[in-house]
Design a protein around this motif. Structure first.
Motif, mmCIF file in Angstrom:
data_model
loop_
_atom_site.group_PDB
_atom_site.id
_atom_site.type_symbol
_atom_site.label_atom_id
_atom_site.label_comp_id
_atom_site.label_asym_id
_atom_site.label_seq_id
_atom_site.Cartn_x
_atom_site.Cartn_y
_atom_site.Cartn_z
ATOM 1 N N UNK A 35 0.804 -1.223 0.000
ATOM 2 C CA UNK A 35 0.000 0.000 0.000
ATOM 3 C C UNK A 35 0.841 1.279 0.000
ATOM 4 N N UNK A 36 1.856 1.407 0.875
ATOM 5 C CA UNK A 36 2.692 2.613 0.795
ATOM 6 C C UNK A 36 3.466 2.708 -0.520
ATOM 7 N N UNK A 37 3.896 1.562 -1.053
ATOM 8 C CA UNK A 37 4.627 1.586 -2.326
ATOM 9 C C UNK A 37 3.721 2.052 -3.463
ATOM 10 N N UNK A 38 2.483 1.574 -3.475
ATOM 11 C CA UNK A 38 1.533 2.014 -4.508
ATOM 12 C C UNK A 38 1.228 3.499 -4.343
ATOM 13 N N UNK A 39 1.059 3.938 -3.092
ATOM 14 C CA UNK A 39 0.825 5.361 -2.857
ATOM 15 C C UNK A 39 1.997 6.213 -3.307
ATOM 16 N N UNK A 40 3.204 5.750 -3.037
ATOM 17 C CA UNK A 40 4.415 6.449 -3.471
ATOM 18 C C UNK A 40 4.477 6.512 -4.992
ATOM 19 N N UNK B 54 -4.956 4.318 -12.620
ATOM 20 C CA UNK B 54 -4.896 2.895 -12.292
ATOM 21 C C UNK B 54 -4.357 2.692 -10.883
ATOM 22 N N UNK B 55 -3.302 3.434 -10.531
ATOM 23 C CA UNK B 55 -2.718 3.314 -9.206
ATOM 24 C C UNK B 55 -3.691 3.759 -8.116
ATOM 25 N N UNK B 56 -4.496 4.775 -8.403
ATOM 26 C CA UNK B 56 -5.512 5.211 -7.445
ATOM 27 C C UNK B 56 -6.526 4.107 -7.181
ATOM 28 N N UNK B 57 -6.935 3.423 -8.250
ATOM 29 C CA UNK B 57 -7.891 2.329 -8.102
ATOM 30 C C UNK B 57 -7.289 1.197 -7.269
ATOM 31 N N UNK B 58 -6.041 0.854 -7.555
ATOM 32 C CA UNK B 58 -5.360 -0.205 -6.798
ATOM 33 C C UNK B 58 -5.232 0.193 -5.333
ATOM 34 N N UNK B 59 -4.856 1.460 -5.089
ATOM 35 C CA UNK B 59 -4.670 1.937 -3.721
ATOM 36 C C UNK B 59 -5.999 1.930 -2.956
ATOM 37 N N UNK B 60 -7.065 2.364 -3.602
ATOM 38 C CA UNK B 60 -8.380 2.395 -2.959
ATOM 39 C C UNK B 60 -8.876 0.984 -2.655
ATOM 40 N N UNK B 61 -8.735 0.076 -3.622
ATOM 41 C CA UNK B 61 -9.159 -1.314 -3.404
ATOM 42 C C UNK B 61 -8.349 -1.947 -2.282
ATOM 43 N N UNK B 62 -7.036 -1.691 -2.283
ATOM 44 C CA UNK B 62 -6.178 -2.225 -1.234
ATOM 45 C C UNK B 62 -6.570 -1.715 0.142
ATOM 46 N N UNK B 63 -7.016 -0.458 0.222
ATOM 47 C CA UNK B 63 -7.427 0.111 1.506
ATOM 48 C C UNK B 63 -8.635 -0.631 2.073
ATOM 49 N N UNK B 64 -9.613 -0.950 1.212
ATOM 50 C CA UNK B 64 -10.787 -1.694 1.694
ATOM 51 C C UNK B 64 -10.417 -3.112 2.100
ATOM 52 N N UNK B 65 -9.524 -3.740 1.346
ATOM 53 C CA UNK B 65 -9.049 -5.074 1.727
ATOM 54 C C UNK B 65 -8.314 -5.030 3.059
#
Length: 201
Positions: free
Chosen positions: A104-109, A147-158
């Motif tokens: 999650x931090x890597x995707x946010x970065x 795309x990264x925003x979508x991955x980050x948001x989905x990861x947050x819910x998981x």
């Protein structure tokens, strides 16, 4: 060679890292929900984003330290009474948590690095933090950022779902089963009394 501080307790370093990361995650989830869904003024939203980035990168550093520490310090064993299927589920959940807390931090970065706005990251307003290489120079940064925003948001819910599962399992062991699963990660808390056996008479 692996070492263990005590037979039933995590090492002090592992306990401190666990709770610092836990506090960071709670702050990140709260900030994330507020800055994406809350009615904030533009400057307040910007400040929340900066705090979110700073805490997220701090969690990444703490997780890296925790992984290295874990490699050389074996955790205490799970209770002998825990069924094999539950042991496997606990191992899988911990592995998923570790993976998400690193990813999650890597995707946010990466998302910040690919942003067309090119806003610099300064940790806590003091320490400049570089963008990831390559991403700032890409021609289609907006699409990649999306795309990264979508991955980050989905990861947050998981991550929220896994945290609820993790907390629920810890409380079940502590309150219902009354074993020492939660105790071994709690600082300065007396060991719980053993659950009394029920007579069959």
């Amino acid at each position: 060679m692996h070492t263990v501080a005590t037979p039933r307790r995590y090492t002090l370093v592992a306990i401190v890292l666990h709770w610092l990361i836990a506090l960071g995650i709670l702050a990140l989830l709260g900030l994330g929900l507020a800055m994406t869904r809350g009615p904030l003024a533009p400057m307040d939203r910007f400040a929340f984003y900066q705090w979110h980035k700073s805490i997220g990168l701090t969690v990444l550093v703490l997780m890296a330290v925790r992984v290295v520490w874990r490699l050389f310090h074996r955790p205490p064993p799970l209770p002998d009474t825990m069924p094999k299927a539950e042991r496997r589920a606990a191992g899988a959940a911990h592995l998923a948590l570790y993976g998400l807390l690193l990813a999650m931090p890597l995707v946010g970065w990466a998302m910040v690095s690919a942003s067309p706005y090119n806003i610099p990251t300064v940790l806590y307003g003091v320490i400049p933090w570089p963008h990831l290489p390559v991403l700032p120079e890409l021609p289609n940064k907006a699409a990649i950022e999306g795309v990264l925003k979508l991955v980050h948001s989905t990861g947050a819910w998981l991550l929220m779902a896994l945290l609820l599962l993790h907390i629920g399992a810890a409380l079940r062991h502590h309150l219902a089963l009354r074993d020492d699963t939660l105790w071994r990660m709690l600082p300065l808390v007396p060991r719980p009394a053993a659950k009394p056996e029920v007579s069959s008479r």
